[in-house]
Design a protein around this motif. Structure first.
Motif, mmCIF file in Angstrom:
data_model
loop_
_atom_site.group_PDB
_atom_site.id
_atom_site.type_symbol
_atom_site.label_atom_id
_atom_site.label_comp_id
_atom_site.label_asym_id
_atom_site.label_seq_id
_atom_site.Cartn_x
_atom_site.Cartn_y
_atom_site.Cartn_z
ATOM 1 N N LEU A 164 -5.355 10.962 5.716
ATOM 2 C CA LEU A 164 -4.570 9.962 4.992
ATOM 3 C C LEU A 164 -5.351 9.501 3.776
ATOM 4 C CD1 LEU A 164 -4.371 8.919 8.353
ATOM 5 C CD2 LEU A 164 -2.381 7.896 7.276
ATOM 6 N N TYR A 165 -4.636 9.198 2.706
ATOM 7 C CA TYR A 165 -5.280 8.719 1.486
ATOM 8 C C TYR A 165 -4.284 7.865 0.710
ATOM 9 C CZ TYR A 165 -2.778 13.001 0.322
ATOM 10 O OH TYR A 165 -1.816 13.981 0.251
ATOM 11 N N THR A 166 -4.784 6.942 -0.068
ATOM 12 C CA THR A 166 -3.911 6.096 -0.879
ATOM 13 C C THR A 166 -3.439 6.865 -2.101
ATOM 14 O OG1 THR A 166 -5.925 5.188 -1.873
ATOM 15 C CG2 THR A 166 -4.848 3.869 -0.175
ATOM 16 N N VAL A 167 -2.217 6.576 -2.550
ATOM 17 C CA VAL A 167 -1.648 7.209 -3.736
ATOM 18 C C VAL A 167 -1.079 6.130 -4.648
ATOM 19 C CG1 VAL A 167 -1.081 9.343 -2.518
ATOM 20 C CG2 VAL A 167 0.610 7.518 -2.642
ATOM 21 N N LEU A 168 -0.872 6.490 -5.894
ATOM 22 C CA LEU A 168 -0.252 5.569 -6.841
ATOM 23 C C LEU A 168 1.243 5.497 -6.560
ATOM 24 C CD1 LEU A 168 -2.086 6.632 -10.112
ATOM 25 C CD2 LEU A 168 -2.558 4.653 -8.656
ATOM 26 N N PRO A 169 1.886 4.357 -6.831
ATOM 27 C CA PRO A 169 3.303 4.190 -6.484
ATOM 28 C C PRO A 169 4.274 4.929 -7.392
ATOM 29 C CG PRO A 169 2.476 2.231 -7.578
ATOM 30 C CD PRO A 169 1.285 3.111 -7.323
ATOM 31 N N ASP A 170 3.791 5.754 -8.321
ATOM 32 C CA ASP A 170 4.713 6.457 -9.221
ATOM 33 C C ASP A 170 4.868 7.929 -8.829
ATOM 34 O OD1 ASP A 170 2.367 7.071 -11.999
ATOM 35 O OD2 ASP A 170 2.199 7.362 -9.843
ATOM 36 N N ARG A 171 4.506 8.260 -7.589
ATOM 37 C CA ARG A 171 4.593 9.651 -7.145
ATOM 38 C C ARG A 171 5.823 9.916 -6.289
ATOM 39 N NH1 ARG A 171 -0.504 11.899 -4.329
ATOM 40 N NH2 ARG A 171 0.957 13.640 -4.234
ATOM 41 N N GLY A 172 6.846 9.099 -6.449
ATOM 42 C CA GLY A 172 8.057 9.309 -5.668
ATOM 43 C C GLY A 172 7.952 8.793 -4.261
ATOM 44 N N THR A 173 6.986 7.909 -4.023
ATOM 45 C CA THR A 173 6.832 7.323 -2.698
ATOM 46 C C THR A 173 8.062 6.496 -2.358
ATOM 47 O OG1 THR A 173 4.487 7.165 -3.175
ATOM 48 C CG2 THR A 173 5.272 5.964 -1.257
ATOM 49 N N LEU A 182 0.838 -1.192 0.000
ATOM 50 C CA LEU A 182 0.000 0.000 0.000
ATOM 51 C C LEU A 182 0.874 1.244 0.000
ATOM 52 C CD1 LEU A 182 -3.024 0.933 0.281
ATOM 53 C CD2 LEU A 182 -2.560 1.167 2.721
ATOM 54 N N TYR A 183 0.519 2.210 -0.851
ATOM 55 C CA TYR A 183 1.195 3.504 -0.883
ATOM 56 C C TYR A 183 0.196 4.567 -0.450
ATOM 57 C CZ TYR A 183 4.910 1.169 -3.401
ATOM 58 O OH TYR A 183 5.921 0.308 -3.741
ATOM 59 N N TYR A 184 0.653 5.475 0.374
ATOM 60 C CA TYR A 184 -0.277 6.447 0.932
ATOM 61 C C TYR A 184 0.400 7.797 1.155
ATOM 62 C CZ TYR A 184 2.121 5.180 5.272
ATOM 63 O OH TYR A 184 3.082 4.946 6.219
ATOM 64 N N GLY A 185 -0.428 8.811 1.274
ATOM 65 C CA GLY A 185 0.053 10.147 1.586
ATOM 66 C C GLY A 185 -0.864 10.772 2.598
ATOM 67 N N GLY A 186 -0.515 11.976 3.028
ATOM 68 C CA GLY A 186 -1.378 12.622 4.001
ATOM 69 C C GLY A 186 -0.776 13.904 4.530
ATOM 70 N N SER A 187 -1.454 14.498 5.485
ATOM 71 C CA SER A 187 -0.986 15.745 6.076
ATOM 72 C C SER A 187 -1.528 15.887 7.487
ATOM 73 C CB SER A 187 -1.439 16.944 5.227
ATOM 74 O OG SER A 187 -2.858 16.990 5.158
ATOM 75 N N VAL A 188 -0.842 16.714 8.250
ATOM 76 C CA VAL A 188 -1.251 17.032 9.621
ATOM 77 C C VAL A 188 -1.611 18.510 9.662
ATOM 78 C CG1 VAL A 188 -0.583 17.024 12.052
ATOM 79 C CG2 VAL A 188 0.380 15.331 10.487
ATOM 80 N N ALA A 189 -2.729 18.833 10.288
ATOM 81 C CA ALA A 189 -3.162 20.221 10.431
ATOM 82 C C ALA A 189 -3.571 20.482 11.872
ATOM 83 C CB ALA A 189 -4.330 20.517 9.491
ATOM 84 N N GLU A 190 -3.336 21.704 12.328
ATOM 85 C CA GLU A 190 -3.737 22.134 13.667
ATOM 86 C C GLU A 190 -3.212 21.190 14.756
ATOM 87 O OE1 GLU A 190 -7.950 22.779 13.812
ATOM 88 O OE2 GLU A 190 -7.977 23.624 11.792
ATOM 89 N N HIS A 191 -2.044 20.662 14.546
ATOM 90 C CA HIS A 191 -1.358 19.795 15.518
ATOM 91 C C HIS A 191 -1.977 18.406 15.680
ATOM 92 C CE1 HIS A 191 1.270 23.008 17.047
ATOM 93 N NE2 HIS A 191 0.204 23.784 17.020
#
Length: 287
Positions: free
Chosen positions: A84-93, A70-79
């Protein structure tokens, strides 16, 4: 003769002073590895937000299980809010597995489901705000929340050491959990997954229950008992590698390797049944 003695005393005093100065300054410049870990965790807590991308993979007796990648990305906001969300493996993961492990995280197979999760931390607990693309208990993303993983590192029973030969401006901390802690962590995660798929009305009255629900409940109890028995038989070793920016004391990447083996159980070829679960996540864009 007197001059020689004076010189010796002066030299001894200088050496002693130098040693005292080095002793007093040493902890500031070469903090123990455990203290460096705490500083990095505090640095993450103090940031307003950060983005990340990662990957997870499973090896069964040394062979990759593509359906588990599984490849995934995400972000943290307001501490305290994580998306989180899945991403394709060709995004430099990231593709490299745990430091020291000669393993590569394999690409997800075609048709891998798309997942999305949003979580929030309240009173020290992570709660699920929303999710998409999965049935109840099927979404793997909440377990891959890297902020939760970093939070847990602070209180786990562990040994922290610093790796030598790291890139300039960075340090790599090796965090190995005790075997007892590794088993506790694995058991808690698996039990959480089991609880998520437990049939509704788990305290059903068998005399008045719907037959279908009663049957599902019995199956769940059987599988849960089997899980508890298997957990008693396994050996677990868990190691994390945390790469830290020395200047800012902020995590750059977190890699983990969990090896689970059942010494008394062997495959047809005679080898011990072994699973290695790998994760790696890179942090960037601190705010």
């Amino acid at each position: 003769m007197r001059k020689t003695n004076v010189k010796k005393k002066v030299l001894s005093t200088l050496l002693l002073g130098s040693a005292i100065l080095c002793t007093s300054c040493g902890p500031l410049n070469n903090k123990p590895a455990a203290e460096n870990l705490n500083l990095a965790l505090a640095g993450m807590d103090g940031s307003d937000g950060v983005s990340f991308e990662g990957a997870s993979s499973l090896l069964l007796n040394g062979k990759p299980a593509p359906e588990a990648s599984l490849y995934y990305g995400g972000s943290v906001a307001e501490h305290n809010k994580v998306s989180l969300y899945t991403v394709l493996p060709d995004r430099g993961t990231p593709r490299t597995a745990a430091r020291g492990e000669k393993v590569t995280l394999k690409s997800s197979p075609a048709g891998t489901p798309a997942y999305y999760s949003k979580l929030e931390k309240n009173n020290g607990e992570w709660t699920l705000l929303s999710e998409k693309g999965s049935a109840q208990g099927d979404n793997p993303l909440p377990a891959l929340n890297p902020i939760r993983q970093l939070d847990e590192l602070e209180n786990l029973e562990k040994k922290v050491t610093e790796e030598a030969g790291t890139a300039r401006g960075t340090r790599v901390l090796r965090i190995e959990l005790s075997e007892a802690e590794s088993k506790r962590q694995l058991a808690a995660e698996l039990q959480h997954q089991m609880d998520a798929i437990r049939p509704e009305g788990s305290t059903i009255n068998l005399k008045t229950a719907d037959k279908g629900l009663e049957s599902l409940q019995l199956v769940w109890e059987q599988k849960n008992n089997e899980l508890q028995q298997k957990l008693k038989q396994v050996s677990v070793k868990t190691v994390y590698y945390l790469k830290v920016d020395k200047k800012r004391n902020l995590p750059k990447s977190l890699t983990s390797s969990r090896k689970v083996s059942r010494p008394g159980v062997q495959t047809v070829s005679g080898s011990t049944v072994e699973e290695i679960y790998l994760t790696q996540v890179n942090f960037y864009g601190y705010r």
